[in-house]
Design an enzyme around this catalytic site. Structure first.
Site, PDB file in Angstrom:
ATOM      1  CE  LYS A  34      -0.529   0.404   5.028  1.00 41.25           C
ATOM      2  NZ  LYS A  34      -1.487   0.493   6.145  1.00 41.25           N
ATOM      3  NE  ARG A 142      -6.679   1.690  11.491  1.00 41.14           N
ATOM      4  CZ  ARG A 142      -5.424   1.384  11.148  1.00 41.14           C
ATOM      5  NH1 ARG A 142      -4.497   2.330  11.117  1.00 41.14           N
ATOM      6  NH2 ARG A 142      -5.087   0.143  10.859  1.00 41.14           N
ATOM      7  CE1 TYR A 303      11.555  32.048   0.217  1.00 42.06           C
ATOM      8  CE2 TYR A 303      11.857  29.668   0.142  1.00 42.06           C
ATOM      9  CZ  TYR A 303      11.384  30.840  -0.435  1.00 42.06           C
ATOM     10  OH  TYR A 303      10.759  30.802  -1.659  1.00 42.06           O
ATOM     11  CG  MET A 356       7.350  23.513  -3.054  1.00 43.14           C
ATOM     12  SD  MET A 356       6.070  24.497  -3.869  1.00 43.14           S
ATOM     13  CE  MET A 356       5.405  25.431  -2.485  1.00 43.14           C
TER      14      MET A 356
END
Length: 409
Positions: A34, A142, A303, A356
Site C-alpha cells: 500500500k 478505526r 529563506y 519547496m
C-alpha cells in the site's frame, strides 16, 4: 529527471524470505504494498515479491488493487501464479464491481459493504462466490466490527448472501512494537472470542490473520505469547484455518524499535530484536547537483537567513525539497545542525531552509563536485531513520513521503 528512487530487487526479495523464516513454518506472510509500496513503487515491488514467493499482497483501496493486478499481468505473471490481493481499508458502493472484475479480496465490517459486494457478484453472473475477510475491531476503534452482537449480525448477513463466502478473519494490533503490551494481551483475548463466534456460527474461514512487521520483530522477547505468530498459529488451527501476518515496513528494510511496556515488562524480558538487524534497506533516493555557488563569510543562505556562512564556502544546489518529500525539519541553521546528503560518498550538510523544490548543501570539504554529480538523499550513509530522528517522526512517514519515479536495480 530531477530525482529518482533505485529499488534493490535482491534486497527486497531477501527481506521477504527473512520475514517468512521469522514468522515460522505454517504462517504465511502477506506483503503490504500500500501507499505505493511505502514510497518504493508498487508497480515494480509487487512483481518482485510475487516472484519471491508472496501468495498475498496488501493494498489500501480498490484503485491500488487494480493497479497492482495490472502490474503483475504486465510483468508476465500468469493469473494462476498471481498472489491474492487484499483490499485492507474498505470500499464504497461504486467500487464493488471493480473488486469482482480484478479478482480482489475485500475486507468488510458492515452490512452495507456486504450488500454492495453481493450485488456486484450477482451482476457479474459468474456463479463463483467472492471471498471476503471480516475485520474485528479489538481496540483500534478505526475500522472493523465489534465482537458480540454486531459481529453476530454481520455473520448472519454474510451467510444470507450466496454470492459471498468467508475467506478470512482478521484484526490489527495497536501496540505490536511494545514488548509485553497489556493492550496486545487484551486485543488478543477479544480476537480469540471473535474467532470462536465465527466457528459457532458455522462459518469456516481459510485464514486467520493479525500482526504487522513489529509482530514478527517482537519475537526477540522472552515468552512472547498473545499476539505472537505462534499464538496466531494455535488460534487458526482451532478453527481449521491457516495463520498469516501482514508485514509492510520491514519488507523495505525498517522496523520500529521494540519498546518495553512500562508496567508488566522488565529489562530481562527483552533478549534482542528478532529480524531488524538483518533487514536490508531497499531504497536509494538520488538526485543531481544542478548548481554550485561560492559564498563569503557573513553571507546568508535561504529563506529567513537562518544560516550565515562563518567562512568561505562552496554550496551545491539540489532540485528536491519538501514537495518531493525532503522534510523541512532537515533545514540547517546557525543554532541547529540539520540533515545531510551524500556526495561522492561523503556527508554534505543541509544549510539554510529546505525549500519547496530546492535544497542547498555544503560541499566545501568535498573535492571536485560538479554540476550533474549524483547526491544520495536516502541510502548508504543517510537512512530514513536519520531523517525521522531529525524530523521528530517515524521511518514510515519518511519513506511514504518520497515522491520520485522508481526503477529496479
Amino acid at each position: 529527471m530531477k530525482s529518482w528512487v533505485e529499488v534493490s530487487e535482491q534486497r527486497l526479495a531477501a527481506n521477504y524470505r527473512l520475514l517468512m523464516e521469522a514468522a515460522g513454518a505454517g504462517t504465511a506472510v502477506l506483503a503490504v504494498v500500500k501507499a505505493n509500496a511505502y514510497g518504493h513503487g508498487a508497480a515494480i515491488c509487487a512483481p518482485v515479491l510475487a516472484r519471491a514467493g508472496a501468495k498475498w499482497l496488501g493494498v489500501t483501496d480498490v484503485a491500488e488493487g487494480a493497479a497492482v493486478r495490472e502490474a503483475l499481468t504486465s510483468e508476465g505473471i500468469s493469473s494462476a501464479m498471481q498472489p491474492e490481493i487484499l483490499v485492507m481499508s474498505g470500499l464504497i458502493g461504486d467500487e464493488a464491481g471493480a473488486v469482482v472484475r480484478h479478482g480482489l479480496t475485500p475486507v468488510v465490517w458492515d452490512r452495507q459493504q456486504v450488500e454492495w459486494l453481493a450485488g456486484a457478484v450477482s451482476r457479474a453472473g459468474s456463479g463463483v462466490p467472492l471471498a471476503v475477510h471480516v475485520e474485528i475491531d479489538t481496540g483500534m476503534a478505526r475500522q472493523g466490527v465489534r465482537p458480540g452482537e454486531d459481529l453476530d449480525e454481520l455473520l448472519g448477513w454474510l451467510r444470507a448472501q450466496s454470492g459471498l463466502r468467508l475467506g478470512g478473519v482478521m484484526t490489527h494490533f495497536a501496540s505490536s512494537e511494545i514488548a509485553g503490551s497489556p493492550q496486545t494481551v487484551e486485543q488478543a483475548g477479544l480476537f480469540e472470542e471473535a474467532v470462536g463466534a465465527v466457528k459457532a456460527a458455522g462459518l469456516q474461514p481459510a485464514w486467520v490473520h493479525a500482526g504487522n512487521s513489529s509482530t514478527v520483530d517482537n519475537q526477540g522477547v522472552k515468552n512472547f505469547g498473545e499476539g505472537s505468530p505462534a499464538w496466531l498459529r494455535r488460534l487458526a488451527a482451532s478453527v481449521g484455518a491457516r495463520s498469516m501476518v501482514r508485514t509492510g515496513l520491514a519488507l523495505y528494510g525498517y522496523c520500529l524499535p521494540i519498546e518495553q511496556a512500562s508496567v508488566s515488562s522488565t529489562k530481562e524480558d527483552v533478549v534482542r530484536p528478532g529480524v531488524e538487524p538483518r533487514l536490508q534497506h531497499v531504497m536509494t533516493w538520488k538526485t543531481r547537483v544542478i548548481g554550485l555557488r561560492d559564498v563569503r563569510p557573513g553571507d546568508t543562505v535561504g529563506y529567513n537567513a537562518i544560516f550565515s556562512a562563518q567562512r568561505a564556502m562552496r554550496l551545491a544546489l539540489l532540485p528536491v525539497g519538501y514537495a518531493d518529500g525532503v522534510r523541512r525539519e532537515l533545514s540547517g541553521s546557525d543554532t541547529r545542525p540539520g540533515g545531510w546528503v551524500m556526495v561522492h560518498g561523503r556527508c554534505a550538510p543541509v544549510v539554510g531552509r529546505v525549500s519547496m523544490n530546492l535544497t542547498i548543501v555544503d560541499v566545501t570539504e568535498i573535492l571536485d563536485v560538479a554540476v550533474g554529480d549524483e547526491a544520495v538523499v536516502l541510502g548508504e550513509g543517510i537512512t530514513a531513520n536519520d531523517h525521522a530522528r531529525i524530523a521528530g517522526t517515524i521511518a514510515y512517514e519518511i519513506v511514504c513521503g518520497v515522491r520520485a519515479s522508481s526503477r529496479l536495480v
